[in-house]
Design a protein around this motif. Structure first.
Motif, short mmCIF file in Angstrom:
data_model
loop_
_atom_site.label_atom_id
_atom_site.label_comp_id
_atom_site.label_asym_id
_atom_site.label_seq_id
_atom_site.Cartn_x
_atom_site.Cartn_y
_atom_site.Cartn_z
N UNK A 98 1.08 -1.38 -0.08
CA UNK A 98 0.43 -0.26 0.19
C UNK A 98 0.51 0.96 -0.24
N UNK A 99 1.94 1.38 0.77
CA UNK A 99 3.12 2.54 0.61
C UNK A 99 3.88 2.52 -0.51
N UNK A 100 3.87 1.63 -1.00
CA UNK A 100 4.71 1.38 -2.60
C UNK A 100 4.35 1.73 -3.46
N UNK A 101 2.82 1.59 -3.16
CA UNK A 101 1.43 2.37 -4.16
C UNK A 101 1.26 3.99 -4.18
N UNK A 102 0.97 3.98 -2.49
CA UNK A 102 0.40 5.36 -2.17
C UNK A 102 0.93 6.02 -1.12
N UNK A 103 1.90 6.16 -0.97
CA UNK A 103 3.10 6.65 -0.46
C UNK A 103 4.00 6.45 -0.75
N UNK A 104 4.31 7.02 -2.29
CA UNK A 104 5.73 6.34 -3.29
C UNK A 104 7.32 6.54 -1.93
N UNK A 105 6.90 8.30 -2.07
CA UNK A 105 8.48 8.70 -1.97
C UNK A 105 8.68 7.86 -0.55
N UNK A 106 7.98 7.97 0.51
CA UNK A 106 8.15 7.82 2.15
C UNK A 106 8.59 6.73 2.50
N UNK A 107 8.22 5.41 1.12
CA UNK A 107 8.43 4.10 1.47
C UNK A 107 9.87 3.44 0.34
N UNK A 108 10.17 4.24 -0.20
CA UNK A 108 11.25 5.19 -0.51
C UNK A 108 12.26 5.22 0.58
N UNK A 109 12.12 5.85 1.23
CA UNK A 109 13.13 6.52 2.75
C UNK A 109 12.75 5.42 3.41
N UNK A 110 11.48 4.95 4.21
CA UNK A 110 11.96 3.91 5.42
C UNK A 110 12.55 2.15 5.09
N UNK A 111 11.91 2.28 3.25
CA UNK A 111 12.42 1.00 2.63
C UNK A 111 12.87 -0.23 3.53
N UNK A 112 14.01 -1.08 3.68
CA UNK A 112 13.84 -2.39 4.12
C UNK A 112 12.88 -2.57 5.77
N UNK A 113 12.61 -0.86 6.26
CA UNK A 113 12.68 -1.47 7.49
C UNK A 113 10.75 -1.24 8.06
N UNK A 114 10.38 -1.04 6.67
CA UNK A 114 8.40 -1.92 6.45
C UNK A 114 8.52 -3.26 6.54
N UNK A 115 9.00 -4.05 5.97
CA UNK A 115 9.10 -5.89 6.29
C UNK A 115 9.34 -5.51 7.50
N UNK A 116 10.88 -5.28 8.47
CA UNK A 116 11.23 -5.54 8.97
C UNK A 116 10.10 -5.39 10.18
N UNK A 117 8.99 -4.84 9.85
CA UNK A 117 7.49 -4.73 11.20
C UNK A 117 7.17 -5.48 11.30
N UNK A 118 8.07 -7.53 10.80
CA UNK A 118 6.66 -8.36 10.67
C UNK A 118 8.31 -8.71 12.37
N UNK A 119 9.28 -8.61 12.18
CA UNK A 119 10.16 -9.27 13.97
C UNK A 119 9.94 -7.44 14.71
N UNK A 120 9.35 -7.01 14.43
CA UNK A 120 9.28 -6.14 15.83
C UNK A 120 8.50 -7.30 17.08
N UNK A 121 9.17 -7.19 17.91
CA UNK A 121 8.13 -7.68 19.52
C UNK A 121 7.34 -7.24 19.91
N UNK A 122 7.85 -6.30 19.29
CA UNK A 122 5.86 -5.30 20.24
C UNK A 122 4.73 -6.48 19.44
N UNK A 123 4.93 -6.07 18.65
CA UNK A 123 3.23 -6.96 17.54
C UNK A 123 3.36 -7.98 17.70
N UNK A 124 4.29 -9.12 18.40
CA UNK A 124 4.20 -9.91 18.55
C UNK A 124 3.57 -10.63 20.55
#
Lengths: 209, 202
Positions: A98-124
């Motif tokens: 969704x960010x790649x499609x509609x917030x392209x600039x921010x998606x580029x800036x945050x880059x790898x940190x978005x997929x890394x949300x998976x391992x954010x232990x706060x969510x688990x």
């Protein structure tokens, strides 16, 4: 760690007021639990980055908490961790697309940190401590509250680091010739700024109590 | 018992996979549009003032897409293509190079990078990138000063600007080697478009 908090959370009351008080302040992921340090150190070089990272994490939290709460009785205990991770990963991928499609600039800036949300232990942690033990509505609210608390912490730290590191607020330079303070832009600066913020918050919280 | 565990995980995986697949399909056109828009913006920044649509007149030469800039009279005033520095500090750095027709740098933009905030990411600074304008393949040693070249590095970062400098040098050498081929391809494409435009007018 999450187990100890899990017990505390189960015993706590599930009124929206109590959920928000816990998520945003009393059990704030960053300020109280010190979880989710990876995005905290990685992306909080500016307020804007902190806000966007917080918003992406909040979306994942709300979605994963709601779904995990819905299926909590269907999933056998032994496989709950891989099942939760799969659900969380699906939501992270959706937010990433969704960010790649509609917030392209921010998606580029945050880059790898978005997929890394998976391992954010706060969510688990929220899945295990709250969503797996409560109904859909409280779990949804809990995701929102914890997400807001996380966003608040990221934005606050981003604000401090941007101000001290680059002499800017929301990307607007306050001084024409500010000597960049690299210490605050790099990860050590995040640790330092976080330490001072935590000290200030603890002092404030102690007075309150 | 264990069958139930396997079935549960299989169902969770299948449903999650289906959700992701559906969403990936649904967002694909929007992602494509966002990429096109970003490229359009970047092309406008690296090419001299032009009257054409470089994306629509692009040609494919020796593995690269060349975006031509033409003035109102159809004369070639510049061209742009993507160059990659595979050896950045944290992975590949994608650059968009704008060249004048004689093969000198007009402007450079960084399209994608994962360099360290505050150190390596200074390659996106407009003043540093501006220092490349007018440089050509033979009048510049495409390496940072610290390693015997002509390009400025910055405090705390050598690897990143060096990767960028060498990538630009390689790209200019590539352009020099293929200049004739590129010119022919662009001319052919230009004639074709002119013909289409006249055909459309009649």
């Amino acid at each position: 760690m999450s187990h100890a908090h899990g017990v505390a959370a189960t015993a706590a009351d599930t009124s929206p007021r109590a959920i928000f008080a816990r998520g945003i302040w009393r059990e704030n992921t960053i300020f109280a639990h010190l979880l989710g340090m990876c995005p905290l150190l990685g992306v909080t070089t500016t307020t804007k980055n902190g806000l966007w990272m917080g918003a992406a994490t909040t979306l994942v939290l709300v979605g994963s908490n709601a779904v995990i709460s819905l299926v909590r009785r269907l999933i056998p205990r032994e496989v709950r961790i891989p099942a939760y991770i799969t659900i969380i990963a699906a939501f992270v991928t959706v937010v990433d697309l969704a960010m790649d499609a509609w917030a392209h600039e921010m998606h580029k800036i945050l880059g790898l940190f978005i997929p890394l949300i998976v391992v954010n232990c706060a969510i688990m942690g929220r899945a295990e401590a709250f969503a797996s033990k409560h109904g859909v509505v409280p779990s949804l609210l809990d995701g929102l509250a914890v997400g807001l608390g996380f966003t608040l912490a990221l934005a606050l730290l981003g604000f401090v680091r941007e101000l001290l590191g680059e002499g800017a607020v929301f990307g607007h330079a306050l001084w024409a010739e500010y000597p960049k303070a690299l210490g605050f832009i790099l990860p050590p600066g995040a640790f330092l700024a976080l330490a001072f913020l935590l000290a200030a918050i603890r002092r404030f919280a102690n007075k309150e109590a | 018992m264990s069958a139930r565990l396997v079935v549960t995980l299989a169902i969770v995986g299948a449903v999650a996979g289906a959700l992701v697949a559906v969403f990936a399909r649904a967002t694909a056109p929007a992602i494509e549009r966002a990429r096109e828009a970003a490229l359009h913006k970047a092309l406008a920044e690296v090419l001299p003032a032009h009257a054409n649509a470089p994306q629509r007149e692009a040609v494919w030469v020796a593995g690269r897409t060349i975006y031509p800039a033409r003035d109102a009279g159809g004369r070639l005033v510049g061209l742009a293509f993507v160059a990659t520095a595979p050896d950045g500090y944290s992975g590949a750095i994608q650059l968009l190079l704008g060249l004048s027709p004689d093969g000198r740098i007009w402007a450079v933009r960084v399209l994608e990078h994962r360099e360290t905030p505050g150190l390596g990411d200074q390659i996106t600074r407009a003043d540093w990138l501006g220092g490349f304008r007018g440089r050509g393949l033979h009048d510049t040693r495409w390496e940072v000063k610290k390693r015997g070249g002509d390009i400025d590095e910055f405090t705390g970062a050598t690897i990143t600007p060096s990767a960028v400098a060498r990538a630009i040098g390689r790209a200019l050498a590539w352009y020099a080697a293929h200049a004739e081929e590129i010119r022919r391809a662009l001319d052919a494409k230009g004639r074709m478009r002119k013909k289409q435009a006249q055909g459309g007018a009649r």
